[in-house]
Design a protein around this motif. Structure first.
Motif, mmCIF file in Angstrom:
data_model
loop_
_atom_site.group_PDB
_atom_site.id
_atom_site.type_symbol
_atom_site.label_atom_id
_atom_site.label_comp_id
_atom_site.label_asym_id
_atom_site.label_seq_id
_atom_site.Cartn_x
_atom_site.Cartn_y
_atom_site.Cartn_z
ATOM 1 N N VAL A 35 -3.674 4.883 -2.110
ATOM 2 C CA VAL A 35 -4.686 5.718 -1.468
ATOM 3 C C VAL A 35 -4.196 7.161 -1.596
ATOM 4 N N PHE A 84 0.205 5.265 0.870
ATOM 5 C CA PHE A 84 -0.674 6.320 1.338
ATOM 6 C C PHE A 84 -0.071 7.644 0.876
ATOM 7 N N TYR A 98 -4.874 11.151 -0.967
ATOM 8 C CA TYR A 98 -5.661 11.996 -0.066
ATOM 9 C C TYR A 98 -5.378 13.459 -0.368
ATOM 10 N N ASP A 112 -4.328 -0.769 -7.391
ATOM 11 C CA ASP A 112 -5.009 -1.232 -6.190
ATOM 12 C C ASP A 112 -4.207 -0.964 -4.918
ATOM 13 N N LYS A 113 -2.972 -0.492 -5.054
ATOM 14 C CA LYS A 113 -2.128 -0.240 -3.889
ATOM 15 C C LYS A 113 -2.206 1.202 -3.387
ATOM 16 N N TRP A 120 -7.134 3.116 7.908
ATOM 17 C CA TRP A 120 -6.917 2.496 6.593
ATOM 18 C C TRP A 120 -6.100 1.221 6.723
ATOM 19 N N CYS A 129 -8.093 3.501 -8.502
ATOM 20 C CA CYS A 129 -7.368 3.925 -7.303
ATOM 21 C C CYS A 129 -8.360 4.470 -6.273
ATOM 22 N N LYS A 130 -7.958 4.454 -5.022
ATOM 23 C CA LYS A 130 -8.779 5.040 -3.978
ATOM 24 C C LYS A 130 -8.346 6.491 -3.800
ATOM 25 N N SER A 131 -9.133 7.424 -4.279
ATOM 26 C CA SER A 131 -8.837 8.849 -4.158
ATOM 27 C C SER A 131 -9.856 9.492 -3.232
ATOM 28 N N LEU A 132 -9.379 10.187 -2.216
ATOM 29 C CA LEU A 132 -10.251 10.769 -1.201
ATOM 30 C C LEU A 132 -10.011 12.259 -1.097
ATOM 31 N N GLN A 172 -9.428 10.996 -9.983
ATOM 32 C CA GLN A 172 -10.655 10.204 -10.025
ATOM 33 C C GLN A 172 -11.017 9.802 -11.444
ATOM 34 N N ARG A 231 0.836 -1.195 0.000
ATOM 35 C CA ARG A 231 0.000 0.000 0.000
ATOM 36 C C ARG A 231 0.874 1.249 0.000
#
Length: 324
Positions: free
Chosen positions: A267, A162, A269, A264-265, A320, A292-295, A286, A160
């Motif tokens: 995140v 971050f 922010y 997939d790795k 997380w 991807c996980k975008s916050l 996005q 992962r």
């Protein structure tokens, strides 16, 4: 007589966290912090059963690259994970002062910072058993460094990344990049370095210098202490500005290939009012990488989250990790 065997002690029970050490990395002395694990997290096996796994979080700071700024953040992550992960953080080359610095006049390039972080991951991988999962946390330009580490070591168990308030492309074209580029010129860098030396000479008493820092920056407590005692040295400030200038030149095009290969790795922010990584970057990520996980931050954190929002960010990252 009866003989007895002694069980090796867990370092976490012997030292107060974090443990400070100077690592020699490729011939350079690097200040490091280590939060030892006091157990292990568990993960689901392919059969669905819970099994323990060594987990190591490697923190890569932004610029300034003083790892001490990240202590409240990393302590909170460690606490949130019940102490069941090892956390390791390292300062950037040239971003610290003290007896460990061989040549205060040396300026370290962006590529040297990259190679240092890769070498540290290699060392960590040697020290932990096979199957250890490594997590990288990068802040600001540290997110770009983390991306470079993953690209160089795609098979080293990195599970992962971050990427916190990431500056991974077009940094010179951001609002702050445009406003601050003059600071990164060699002539200005020398003037700023000289001003810092004068300030340290005039206000030589640590409490006085700390008060001046607090008055000018609004920093309080530990953060003002880090700035006054570790940051405000001519060599450190010059290296920070030199590195920033190199960032403006090098961090332009996003490494889409590496992100796509390891989508997939990640995140990511982002902040709503970040002038180093504008909100447009969040919407771009996005659209470009929906996998991807975008916050987007809803807590009002600023780009330099370590100055006041370290604990809040630590709670998020700790959660997380729990959710992995």
């Amino acid at each position: 007589m009866t003989s007895s065997t002694t069980t090796p002690a867990n370092p976490a029970t012997l030292f107060k966290s974090p443990v400070r050490a100077i690592w020699n990395v490729q011939g350079e002395n690097v200040p490091t912090l280590w939060w030892p694990a006091k157990g292990q997290l568990t993960t689901k096996s392919p059969k669905g059963t819970e099994q323990p796994v060594h987990t190591v979080l490697f923190m890569i700071p932004g610029n300034p690259g003083l790892i001490d700024y990240y202590i409240p953040f990393l302590q909170t992550v460690h606490d949130k994970c019940d102490g069941k992960i090892d956390i390791f953080g390292a300062s950037h080359l040239g971003h610290s002062a003290g007896s460990h610095v061989a040549d205060p006049s040396r300026m370290y390039t962006l590529e040297e910072q990259v190679e240092s972080k890769i070498a540290i991951l290699d060392r960590l991988r040697e020290q932990y058993p096979a199957g250890t999962r490594f997590l990288l946390a990068g802040h600001s330009m540290g997110s770009w460094l983390a991306l470079r580490v993953l690209k160089a070591r795609p098979n080293h168990g990195i599970e992962r990344l971050f990427e916190l308030f990431p500056t991974i492309h077009r940094i010179a074209d951001t609002p702050n990049g445009r406003k601050m580029q003059t600071l990164f010129k060699p002539s200005v860098r020398s003037i700023v370095g000289g001003t810092v030396s004068t300030l340290r000479f005039v206000f030589s008493a640590p409490p006085v210098l700390r008060s001046i820092v607090g008055l000018i920056t609004g920093q309080e407590g530990d953060m003002a202490e880090v700035t006054s005692s570790q940051m405000l040295h001519s060599s450190v400030v010059k290296n920070c500005l030199f590195l920033a200038g190199q960032e403006m030149e090098a961090i332009k095009v996003m490494d889409k290939e590496t992100i796509k290969q390891h989508a997939d790795k990640f995140v990511f922010y982002y902040g709503k009012t970040d002038e180093w990584s504008p909100i447009e970057n969040y919407y771009e990520m996005q659209k470009e990488f929906p996998q991807c996980k975008s916050l987007l931050c809803e807590q009002g954190m600023v780009h330099a989250f370590v100055l006041g929002h370290g604990e809040a960010m630590g709670l998020l990252v700790g959660q997380w990790i729990h959710d992995m």
